[in-house]
Design a protein around this motif. Structure first.
Motif, PDB file in Angstrom:
ATOM      1  N   ALA A   9       5.408  -6.081   5.905  1.00  0.00           N
ATOM      2  CA  ALA A   9       4.099  -5.779   5.318  1.00  0.00           C
ATOM      3  C   ALA A   9       3.913  -6.505   3.989  1.00  0.00           C
ATOM      4  CB  ALA A   9       3.944  -4.269   5.121  1.00  0.00           C
ATOM      5  N   HIS A  10       4.975  -6.583   3.221  1.00  0.00           N
ATOM      6  CA  HIS A  10       4.899  -7.272   1.924  1.00  0.00           C
ATOM      7  C   HIS A  10       4.660  -8.770   2.130  1.00  0.00           C
ATOM      8  CE1 HIS A  10       7.008  -8.158  -2.191  1.00  0.00           C
ATOM      9  NE2 HIS A  10       5.735  -8.503  -2.188  1.00  0.00           N
ATOM     10  N   ILE A  11       5.370  -9.365   3.052  1.00  0.00           N
ATOM     11  CA  ILE A  11       5.213 -10.805   3.301  1.00  0.00           C
ATOM     12  C   ILE A  11       3.813 -11.106   3.818  1.00  0.00           C
ATOM     13  CG2 ILE A  11       6.016 -12.698   4.770  1.00  0.00           C
ATOM     14  CD1 ILE A  11       8.843 -11.395   4.539  1.00  0.00           C
ATOM     15  N   GLU A  12       3.305 -10.222   4.681  1.00  0.00           N
ATOM     16  CA  GLU A  12       1.950 -10.401   5.195  1.00  0.00           C
ATOM     17  C   GLU A  12       0.928 -10.317   4.054  1.00  0.00           C
ATOM     18  OE1 GLU A  12      -0.894 -11.437   7.721  1.00  0.00           O
ATOM     19  OE2 GLU A  12       1.244 -11.368   8.208  1.00  0.00           O
ATOM     20  N   TYR A  26      -0.507  -4.904  -2.321  1.00  0.00           N
ATOM     21  CA  TYR A  26       0.824  -5.380  -1.900  1.00  0.00           C
ATOM     22  C   TYR A  26       1.741  -4.271  -1.371  1.00  0.00           C
ATOM     23  CZ  TYR A  26      -0.571  -9.626  -4.319  1.00  0.00           C
ATOM     24  OH  TYR A  26      -1.249 -10.755  -4.717  1.00  0.00           O
ATOM     25  N   GLY A  27       1.398  -3.020  -1.626  1.00  0.00           N
ATOM     26  CA  GLY A  27       2.215  -1.915  -1.115  1.00  0.00           C
ATOM     27  C   GLY A  27       3.532  -1.715  -1.833  1.00  0.00           C
ATOM     28  N   PHE A  28       3.578  -2.010  -3.140  1.00  0.00           N
ATOM     29  CA  PHE A  28       4.836  -1.913  -3.889  1.00  0.00           C
ATOM     30  C   PHE A  28       5.441  -0.506  -3.850  1.00  0.00           C
ATOM     31  CE2 PHE A  28       3.085  -5.593  -6.519  1.00  0.00           C
ATOM     32  CZ  PHE A  28       3.863  -6.531  -5.867  1.00  0.00           C
ATOM     33  N   ALA A  29       4.609   0.521  -3.716  1.00  0.00           N
ATOM     34  CA  ALA A  29       5.128   1.897  -3.713  1.00  0.00           C
ATOM     35  C   ALA A  29       6.067   2.137  -2.541  1.00  0.00           C
ATOM     36  CB  ALA A  29       3.971   2.899  -3.667  1.00  0.00           C
ATOM     37  N   GLY A  38      17.547  -8.539  -5.313  1.00  0.00           N
ATOM     38  CA  GLY A  38      17.050  -9.152  -4.093  1.00  0.00           C
ATOM     39  C   GLY A  38      15.552  -9.173  -3.865  1.00  0.00           C
ATOM     40  N   PRO A  39      14.756  -8.331  -4.521  1.00  0.00           N
ATOM     41  CA  PRO A  39      13.326  -8.281  -4.214  1.00  0.00           C
ATOM     42  C   PRO A  39      12.573  -9.567  -4.538  1.00  0.00           C
ATOM     43  CG  PRO A  39      14.008  -6.301  -5.364  1.00  0.00           C
ATOM     44  CD  PRO A  39      15.152  -7.256  -5.437  1.00  0.00           C
ATOM     45  N   LEU A  40      11.386  -9.672  -3.954  1.00  0.00           N
ATOM     46  CA  LEU A  40      10.505 -10.809  -4.201  1.00  0.00           C
ATOM     47  C   LEU A  40       9.641 -10.601  -5.440  1.00  0.00           C
ATOM     48  CD1 LEU A  40       9.164 -11.353  -0.549  1.00  0.00           C
ATOM     49  CD2 LEU A  40      11.243 -12.303  -1.603  1.00  0.00           C
ATOM     50  N   ALA A  41       9.597  -9.362  -5.934  1.00  0.00           N
ATOM     51  CA  ALA A  41       8.712  -9.042  -7.057  1.00  0.00           C
ATOM     52  C   ALA A  41       9.358  -8.000  -7.953  1.00  0.00           C
ATOM     53  CB  ALA A  41       7.373  -8.516  -6.530  1.00  0.00           C
ATOM     54  N   GLY A  42       8.888  -7.979  -9.206  1.00  0.00           N
ATOM     55  CA  GLY A  42       9.363  -6.986 -10.157  1.00  0.00           C
ATOM     56  C   GLY A  42      10.597  -7.431 -10.913  1.00  0.00           C
ATOM     57  N   TYR A  73      10.685  -5.461  -2.177  1.00  0.00           N
ATOM     58  CA  TYR A  73      11.577  -6.146  -1.230  1.00  0.00           C
ATOM     59  C   TYR A  73      10.744  -6.822  -0.130  1.00  0.00           C
ATOM     60  CZ  TYR A  73      15.730  -4.211  -3.397  1.00  0.00           C
ATOM     61  OH  TYR A  73      16.729  -3.922  -4.293  1.00  0.00           O
ATOM     62  N   GLY A  74      11.391  -7.715   0.590  1.00  0.00           N
ATOM     63  CA  GLY A  74      10.676  -8.580   1.525  1.00  0.00           C
ATOM     64  C   GLY A  74      10.414  -7.961   2.876  1.00  0.00           C
TER      65      GLY A  74
END
Length: 251
Positions: A228-231, A216-219, A80-84, A224-225
């Motif tokens: 904060a990630h979308i911003e 991006y704050g991946f940690a 489901g995530p937007l990245a990785g 996932y969406g």
């Protein structure tokens, strides 16, 4: 008469099999501190027994198919995530192995997952971890990429299993007998183990990506969406590990 502190050390150093002997030895000691120790450790044994019963219920599919040979659990993390990447785990556990507190990775704390991650790898007859990159996800779609990661994980197993227990899916291009189980990561010990390997492996990767792309704050959200990630996506645009087919609504 022994001091309560000495008895406390005896209980703390005792194995599970030694505890009943200690209960018998001190059951007539009227001191409340000693009786409190007995009560505390009796409850500990009761909790362990309940946990073993839960684990046995999660072996129902393993027992059902064990006469056919080695049984392997399969699960994935990161559809489901937007990245990785999407990551798949495949695990063959020994018959009746006891890995206490093993469960669906989503029901475990990060600390517990890390502990189980090590124990599963040490205990397993064989395990494999496969993955598909964000580029591959964009190229063939997330479902096909997930299947590809699962086939990659299976290919690493030595020995190869005779039965695959899958979390809800049937993997194309695999000749091994497959048993799809809806909600399998909470019903099968092998699938639960695979879910932990996949989840922890992916989380470790996202922590490394966080060092490369800290904006991006991946940690924290693992790709996932989150808001904060979308911003961050809107502010900085996509990173090299974003799934372009997943972020069209935001970029």
């Amino acid at each position: 008469m022994k001091k309560i502190s000495e008895i406390k050390q005896e209980f703390a150093g005792a194995s599970q099999s030694d505890l009943p002997q200690l209960f018998a030895e001190y059951e007539n000691d009227s001191r409340s501190g000693v009786q409190g120790l007995i009560t505390q450790y009796r409850k500990k044994l009761e909790r362990l027994e309940l946990e073993r019963q839960r684990l046995e219920r999660m072996r129902i599919y393993e027992h059902k198919y064990e006469d056919l040979g080695l049984v392997c659990g399969i699960d994935e993390a990161g559809r489901g995530p937007l990245a990785g990447p999407v990551v798949a785990g495949a695990v063959i556990l020994p018959k009746d192995c006891e890995i206490l507190y093993l469960n669906d990775s989503k029901k475990l704390t990060p600390a517990r997952r890390e502990e189980l991650f090590s124990e599963i790898r040490e205990t397993a007859i064989a395990y494999g971890i496969g993955m598909a990159s964000p580029e591959r996800i964009d190229e063939i779609n997330i479902l096909q990429a997930t299947y590809e990661a699962m086939r990659d994980a299976i290919s690493q197993l030595n020995p190869q299993p005779q039965v695959l227990l899958n979390d809800a899916v049937r993997i194309p291009e695999v000749s091994i007998r497959q048993v799809p189980i809806i909600g399998g990561d909470g019903k099968s010990l092998s699938i639960a183990a695979a879910s932990v390997l996949a989840k922890v492996t992916r989380d470790h990767l996202m922590l490394e990506y966080d060092k490369a792309f800290p904006e991006y704050g991946f940690a924290s959200h693992k790709g996932y969406g989150s808001a904060a990630h979308i911003e961050a996506l809107k502010t900085y645009g996509p990173s090299p590990i974003h799934r372009k087919t997943f972020i069209g609504h935001f970029v």
